[in-house]
Write a protein that holds these residues in place. Structure first.
Motif, PDB file in Angstrom:
ATOM      1  N   THR A  47      83.885  -0.727  42.375  1.00  0.00           N
ATOM      2  CA  THR A  47      83.895  -0.008  41.102  1.00  0.00           C
ATOM      3  C   THR A  47      83.134   1.311  41.229  1.00  0.00           C
ATOM      4  OG1 THR A  47      83.993  -2.100  39.917  1.00  0.00           O
ATOM      5  CG2 THR A  47      83.340  -0.170  38.642  1.00  0.00           C
ATOM      6  N   LEU A  48      81.978   1.268  41.898  1.00  0.00           N
ATOM      7  CA  LEU A  48      81.154   2.470  42.057  1.00  0.00           C
ATOM      8  C   LEU A  48      81.840   3.515  42.925  1.00  0.00           C
ATOM      9  CD1 LEU A  48      77.618   0.853  42.519  1.00  0.00           C
ATOM     10  CD2 LEU A  48      78.432   2.160  40.540  1.00  0.00           C
ATOM     11  N   THR A  49      82.551   3.060  43.944  1.00  0.00           N
ATOM     12  CA  THR A  49      83.191   4.003  44.877  1.00  0.00           C
ATOM     13  C   THR A  49      84.593   4.394  44.445  1.00  0.00           C
ATOM     14  OG1 THR A  49      84.045   2.171  46.209  1.00  0.00           O
ATOM     15  CG2 THR A  49      81.876   3.089  46.820  1.00  0.00           C
ATOM     16  N   GLY A  50      85.133   3.745  43.383  1.00  0.00           N
ATOM     17  CA  GLY A  50      86.480   4.049  42.920  1.00  0.00           C
ATOM     18  C   GLY A  50      87.566   3.350  43.722  1.00  0.00           C
ATOM     19  N   LEU A  51      87.165   2.525  44.698  1.00  0.00           N
ATOM     20  CA  LEU A  51      88.128   1.820  45.532  1.00  0.00           C
ATOM     21  C   LEU A  51      88.976   0.850  44.718  1.00  0.00           C
ATOM     22  CD1 LEU A  51      88.949   1.552  48.548  1.00  0.00           C
ATOM     23  CD2 LEU A  51      87.319  -0.353  48.715  1.00  0.00           C
ATOM     24  N   ILE A  52      88.406   0.390  43.620  1.00  0.00           N
ATOM     25  CA  ILE A  52      89.080  -0.621  42.802  1.00  0.00           C
ATOM     26  C   ILE A  52      90.303  -0.075  42.064  1.00  0.00           C
ATOM     27  CG2 ILE A  52      87.882  -0.323  40.603  1.00  0.00           C
ATOM     28  CD1 ILE A  52      87.475  -3.468  40.787  1.00  0.00           C
ATOM     29  N   THR A  53      90.440   1.239  42.027  1.00  0.00           N
ATOM     30  CA  THR A  53      91.609   1.827  41.364  1.00  0.00           C
ATOM     31  C   THR A  53      92.843   1.815  42.250  1.00  0.00           C
ATOM     32  OG1 THR A  53      91.031   4.050  42.114  1.00  0.00           O
ATOM     33  CG2 THR A  53      90.138   3.324  39.976  1.00  0.00           C
ATOM     34  N   HIS A  54      92.695   1.380  43.498  1.00  0.00           N
ATOM     35  CA  HIS A  54      93.817   1.331  44.425  1.00  0.00           C
ATOM     36  C   HIS A  54      94.436  -0.069  44.452  1.00  0.00           C
ATOM     37  CE1 HIS A  54      93.007   5.337  46.029  1.00  0.00           C
ATOM     38  NE2 HIS A  54      91.721   5.030  45.930  1.00  0.00           N
ATOM     39  N   THR A  55      95.721  -0.114  44.653  1.00  0.00           N
ATOM     40  CA  THR A  55      96.471  -1.367  44.542  1.00  0.00           C
ATOM     41  C   THR A  55      96.040  -2.414  45.565  1.00  0.00           C
ATOM     42  OG1 THR A  55      98.391  -0.171  43.705  1.00  0.00           O
ATOM     43  CG2 THR A  55      98.780  -2.382  44.559  1.00  0.00           C
ATOM     44  N   PHE A  56      95.968  -2.014  46.833  1.00  0.00           N
ATOM     45  CA  PHE A  56      95.684  -3.011  47.874  1.00  0.00           C
ATOM     46  C   PHE A  56      94.304  -3.661  47.714  1.00  0.00           C
ATOM     47  CE2 PHE A  56      94.066  -4.209  52.074  1.00  0.00           C
ATOM     48  CZ  PHE A  56      94.997  -5.205  52.409  1.00  0.00           C
ATOM     49  N   PRO A  57      93.230  -2.877  47.545  1.00  0.00           N
ATOM     50  CA  PRO A  57      91.918  -3.511  47.357  1.00  0.00           C
ATOM     51  C   PRO A  57      91.892  -4.446  46.141  1.00  0.00           C
ATOM     52  CG  PRO A  57      91.650  -1.190  47.829  1.00  0.00           C
ATOM     53  CD  PRO A  57      93.105  -1.404  47.605  1.00  0.00           C
ATOM     54  N   LEU A  58      92.550  -4.016  45.073  1.00  0.00           N
ATOM     55  CA  LEU A  58      92.572  -4.842  43.868  1.00  0.00           C
ATOM     56  C   LEU A  58      93.321  -6.158  44.117  1.00  0.00           C
ATOM     57  CD1 LEU A  58      91.849  -5.059  40.891  1.00  0.00           C
ATOM     58  CD2 LEU A  58      93.959  -3.826  40.357  1.00  0.00           C
ATOM     59  N   SER A  59      94.413  -6.077  44.863  1.00  0.00           N
ATOM     60  CA  SER A  59      95.192  -7.288  45.150  1.00  0.00           C
ATOM     61  C   SER A  59      94.390  -8.270  46.003  1.00  0.00           C
ATOM     62  CB  SER A  59      96.497  -6.921  45.860  1.00  0.00           C
ATOM     63  OG  SER A  59      96.247  -6.421  47.165  1.00  0.00           O
TER      64      SER A  59
ATOM     65  N   LEU B  97      96.708  -3.073  34.282  1.00  0.00           N
ATOM     66  CA  LEU B  97      97.720  -2.501  33.390  1.00  0.00           C
ATOM     67  C   LEU B  97      99.136  -2.728  33.905  1.00  0.00           C
ATOM     68  CD1 LEU B  97      96.015   0.874  32.403  1.00  0.00           C
ATOM     69  CD2 LEU B  97      96.078  -1.279  31.125  1.00  0.00           C
ATOM     70  N   GLU B  98      99.347  -2.533  35.181  1.00  0.00           N
ATOM     71  CA  GLU B  98     100.678  -2.690  35.760  1.00  0.00           C
ATOM     72  C   GLU B  98     100.586  -3.484  37.067  1.00  0.00           C
ATOM     73  OE1 GLU B  98     102.658   1.016  36.195  1.00  0.00           O
ATOM     74  OE2 GLU B  98     102.374   1.596  34.109  1.00  0.00           O
ATOM     75  N   PRO B  99     100.378  -4.792  36.968  1.00  0.00           N
ATOM     76  CA  PRO B  99     100.306  -5.595  38.197  1.00  0.00           C
ATOM     77  C   PRO B  99     101.641  -5.560  38.942  1.00  0.00           C
ATOM     78  CG  PRO B  99     100.397  -7.008  36.254  1.00  0.00           C
ATOM     79  CD  PRO B  99     100.218  -5.607  35.760  1.00  0.00           C
ATOM     80  N   ASN B 100     101.581  -5.465  40.266  1.00  0.00           N
ATOM     81  CA  ASN B 100     102.822  -5.435  41.039  1.00  0.00           C
ATOM     82  C   ASN B 100     103.290  -6.862  41.356  1.00  0.00           C
ATOM     83  OD1 ASN B 100     101.179  -6.332  43.089  1.00  0.00           O
ATOM     84  ND2 ASN B 100     101.163  -4.391  44.207  1.00  0.00           N
ATOM     85  N   THR B 101     104.401  -6.964  42.057  1.00  0.00           N
ATOM     86  CA  THR B 101     105.007  -8.270  42.348  1.00  0.00           C
ATOM     87  C   THR B 101     104.053  -9.163  43.126  1.00  0.00           C
ATOM     88  OG1 THR B 101     107.209  -7.265  42.377  1.00  0.00           O
ATOM     89  CG2 THR B 101     106.977  -9.411  43.424  1.00  0.00           C
TER      90      THR B 101
ATOM     91  N   MET C  54      97.158   4.178  40.872  1.00  0.00           N
ATOM     92  CA  MET C  54      97.317   3.257  39.737  1.00  0.00           C
ATOM     93  C   MET C  54      96.047   3.274  38.892  1.00  0.00           C
ATOM     94  SD  MET C  54      97.799  -0.830  40.002  1.00  0.00           S
ATOM     95  CE  MET C  54      97.326  -1.851  38.637  1.00  0.00           C
ATOM     96  N   LYS C  55      96.228   3.383  37.580  1.00  0.00           N
ATOM     97  CA  LYS C  55      95.065   3.396  36.691  1.00  0.00           C
ATOM     98  C   LYS C  55      94.553   1.987  36.495  1.00  0.00           C
ATOM     99  CE  LYS C  55      96.459   7.544  34.228  1.00  0.00           C
ATOM    100  NZ  LYS C  55      96.784   8.149  32.935  1.00  0.00           N
ATOM    101  N   LYS C  56      93.239   1.868  36.425  1.00  0.00           N
ATOM    102  CA  LYS C  56      92.649   0.532  36.341  1.00  0.00           C
ATOM    103  C   LYS C  56      91.334   0.603  35.601  1.00  0.00           C
ATOM    104  CE  LYS C  56      91.890  -3.683  37.262  1.00  0.00           C
ATOM    105  NZ  LYS C  56      91.115  -3.801  36.085  1.00  0.00           N
ATOM    106  N   LEU C  57      91.095  -0.352  34.715  1.00  0.00           N
ATOM    107  CA  LEU C  57      89.820  -0.450  34.010  1.00  0.00           C
ATOM    108  C   LEU C  57      89.255  -1.816  34.318  1.00  0.00           C
ATOM    109  CD1 LEU C  57      87.707   0.557  32.019  1.00  0.00           C
ATOM    110  CD2 LEU C  57      89.100  -0.401  30.168  1.00  0.00           C
ATOM    111  N   LEU C  58      88.113  -1.871  34.939  1.00  0.00           N
ATOM    112  CA  LEU C  58      87.541  -3.152  35.331  1.00  0.00           C
ATOM    113  C   LEU C  58      86.062  -3.162  34.994  1.00  0.00           C
ATOM    114  CD1 LEU C  58      88.040  -5.832  36.792  1.00  0.00           C
ATOM    115  CD2 LEU C  58      87.256  -4.733  38.870  1.00  0.00           C
TER     116      LEU C  58
END
Length: 671
Positions: free
Chosen positions: A74-86, A111-115, A1-5
């Motif tokens: 953000t530095l490791t790119g982990l934030i682009t994944h759904t579970f960590p972001l949730s 951009l595309e939050p899940n349920t 999932m694409k993410k800008l934070l």
């Protein structure tokens, strides 16, 4: 999932949300310290977390730590994944140390939050008690075509519970039905809870009865709904059906049923619940202990209440207040005061229970003294406290304090005024002789109940304004209020004080015929007093003899007083004999009878009455008066010289007596 934070950002424009909510609904700047503790942001998940950053996320305890973890993600790119972001969003929205404003910003950058994310933000606004924002996110979710899940409906219906009107909740119910989610047990439980909380028990029961499968939450929600609306019989009937269906009750279920038992006064059912608790392995929390304690207290079983109290490992102010309230209501003020003094941390309710106990048990001076102590401790009294204190003021005719309470707490501090409080103010003014002030309060009431009408009628009656009492009664009937037995006691009292024999007879005769109210002892006593005052002694005596119940002391006392006024020695002797047979130590009866004989100059009979008093050891209770000075009550007995200023007091009294004699003689001498 694409993410800008970004680590810091400004709040984006959200025109859709702003159109749905009022400005005050955006007050989410400082909610982090106000979140209730029952919601856990890091609830159990089936996902096994091994990543060090996510492990740190699960034990995060502040927004400062959260921002550090977010930077690492953000530095490791982990934030682009759904579970960590949730998980990041869940902490900001749900944690006690979170920040809902930050959660809102974070959500709007996805951009595309899940349920799950939509559910989280809806839940967060529920938790922050901003239901309009929670509902607006649900609407936005619907417009965007985001898939729902059962929790979406549960969290949204929870938000709808806080709206003043019900259409939002009904629309959610309709949507759940159309999408098939109403077949989910979780959703149906949420709907039952929504309708039950609003008091729409028919709707709640409709959903409940349609459910093919019911769990303990379903049964408990419905039982609690009935109990909260004082439908105790239905609540306990439902509890019986629950047991028959082999559904094991939990702690919340038993608390709801005990509440129903308390309202109904059903000690048998309450004891049955207690037995279930003893036999089954039910977790005994403090709330359950308090519910059981409250049940025994309200059912008047203080022995069992004390046993439960003594066995409690931990107690709170509710536990102590229940015991204070129980002993006070049964008249054991000494035990009530002992529990009150031992209460570790008293609150307003605890003070109010003890104050009410004194007021309701003819100890108005103690009630007012405790009220002054309460104010001295810095507590602000609530409605129940003021009602009790105003009652005490009425009993003591303490106009100054009652008037101050009205003007200060109601007019200045503006404590919310209920019908009950206004009724207490009317009653206080009437008993203090200020019937015009009582009438002013009554006229200004926006809402009245039967007690309001009864209070003002009783006030007019007690203050000798029979005509106004009857006029108010007529107005009351025209407005559709049906009188009760208390109304007729006041009405007959007014007729008695006004000498309105024919009207009094008419009211007495039409009580049962027109209103279906059978006359009680109090009504007969009023009629006997009316007939006696106006000289119809034989008719009054005939009414006593034909009463369908044994005459009370008030009836014989009214006849005795009338006999003294109209010099009927024979009936006076008969009345006194009946009074003394029920209470041989009533000094007032002996004194009144002796005075009647003395007026007829039958000194032998006077000596016989006084001799009878000596033989029985009855002493005349000395007359006394009570006045209030600077908030303290001073009591004076006849020929009392105990007061430190008694010489000065008697000198002033002598001056007043001399002045009154000079006024009567028409002397213009200047003292």
């Amino acid at each position: 999932m694409k993410k800008l934070l970004l680590l810091s950002f400004s709040l984006p424009s959200i025109p859709k949300l702003q159109s749905l909510c009022h400005l005050q609904q955006y007050k989410w700047l400082s909610y982090s310290s106000q979140f209730p503790k029952e919601i856990k942001w890091n609830s159990k998940t089936n996902v096994i977390i091994t990543h060090p950053t996510l492990v740190a996320m699960e034990s995060c305890s502040s927004m400062y730590q959260l921002r550090q973890i977010q930077a690492r993600m953000t530095l490791t790119g982990l934030i682009t994944h759904t579970f960590p972001l949730s998980r990041l969003l869940a902490f900001c929205a749900l944690a006690n140390a979170g920040d809902l404003r930050y959660a809102h910003r974070l959500f709007c950058r996805i951009l595309e939050p899940n349920t799950f994310m939509w559910n989280t933000i809806i839940r967060g606004y529920n938790k922050a008690r901003i239901p309009a924002m929670a509902f607006s996110f649900f609407l936005d979710m619907f417009r965007r075509g985001v898939p729902f899940d059962p929790r979406t409906f549960v969290f949204t219906v929870k938000a709808c519970e806080h709206f003043s009107m019900a259409p939002q909740g009904e629309s959610v119910h309709s949507l759940a039905r159309k999408t098939g989610f109403d077949s989910e047990l979780l959703v149906r439980n949420g709907l039952v809870h929504f309708y039950a909380v609003r008091g729409w028990l028919n709707h709640a029961r409709g959903v409940f009865d349609e459910m093919p499968v019911k769990d303990v939450v379903t049964w408990t929600t419905m039982i609690d709904g009935y109990a909260a609306c004082n439908c105790s019989d239905v609540a306990m009937e439902l509890f019986g059906l629950m047991l028959e269906g082999d559904v094991e009750p939990n702690e919340v279920t038993l608390i709801a049923v005990l509440s129903a038992c308390s309202h109904k006064g059903d000690l048998g059912m309450g004891k049955m619940i207690h037995e279930i608790l003893e036999k089954k392995n039910v977790r005994w929390g403090l709330s359950l202990h308090n519910a059981l304690l409250d049940m025994y207290v309200k059912c008047g079983c203080l022995v069992d209440a004390r046993e439960v109290f003594d066995r409690m490992e931990s107690r709170d102010v509710f536990s102590w207040t229940s015991m204070v309230n129980g002993y006070a209501k049964c008249g054991d003020l000494e035990s009530a005061r002992r529990f009150f003094e031992q209460t570790p941390q008293k609150n307003v309710v605890c003070w109010s229970a003890m104050i009410a106990g004194y007021s309701q048990n003819d100890k108005p001076k103690d009630s007012l003294k405790l009220f002054h102590e309460m104010l001295g401790e810095g507590f602000v009294p609530g409605e129940h406290t003021l009602v009790s204190v105003l009652s005490a003021c009425g009993q003591l005719s303490c106009f100054s304090l009652g008037h101050w309470i009205h003007r200060y707490f109601v007019d200045q501090i503006r404590i919310p005024v209920s019908v009950t409080l206004e009724n207490a103010i009317i009653d206080m003014y009437a008993k203090c002789g200020s019937i015009d002030a009582a009438a002013e309060v009554f006229s200004a009431m926006s809402e009245r109940n039967l007690v309001s009408w009864n209070s003002i009628i009783a006030g007019y009656a007690a203050n000798g304004r029979a005509k106004q009492a009857i006029e108010v009664f007529d107005e009351m009937r025209c407005l559709g209020f049906k009188p009760d037995d208390i109304t007729f006691v006041s009405l007959l009292t007014a007729c008695s004080h006004g000498g309105l024999v024919s009207q009094g007879k008419e009211y007495f005769d039409t009580m049962e015929r027109k209103y279906g109210i059978k006359p009680k002892k109090e009504h007969y006593a009023c009629m006997i007093d009316l007939l006696g005052r106006t000289g119809f002694l034989e008719e009054a005596y005939k009414l006593i003899k034909n009463m369908p119940m044994l005459p009370c002391e008030a009836s014989w006392g009214a006849l005795l007083s009338a006999c003294r006024k109209h010099h009927n020695v024979e009936l006076a002797t008969l009345s006194a004999s009946n009074l003394l047979s029920s209470d041989p130590e009533d000094s007032g009866v002996y004194v009144l009878l002796a005075n009647i004989w003395a007026n007829e100059r039958k000194w032998g009979d006077v000596r016989r009455v006084r001799s009878l008093m000596r033989d029985k050891g009855v002493k005349k209770i000395p007359g006394h008066s009570l006045i209030e000075i600077d908030g303290e009550f001073k009591e004076f007995l006849v020929a009392d010289e105990s007061h430190p200023q008694s010489e000065e007091i008697y000198r002033v009294l002598d001056d007043i007596l001399l002045l009154s004699k000079l006024e009567d003689s028409g002397c213009d001498c200047d003292l």
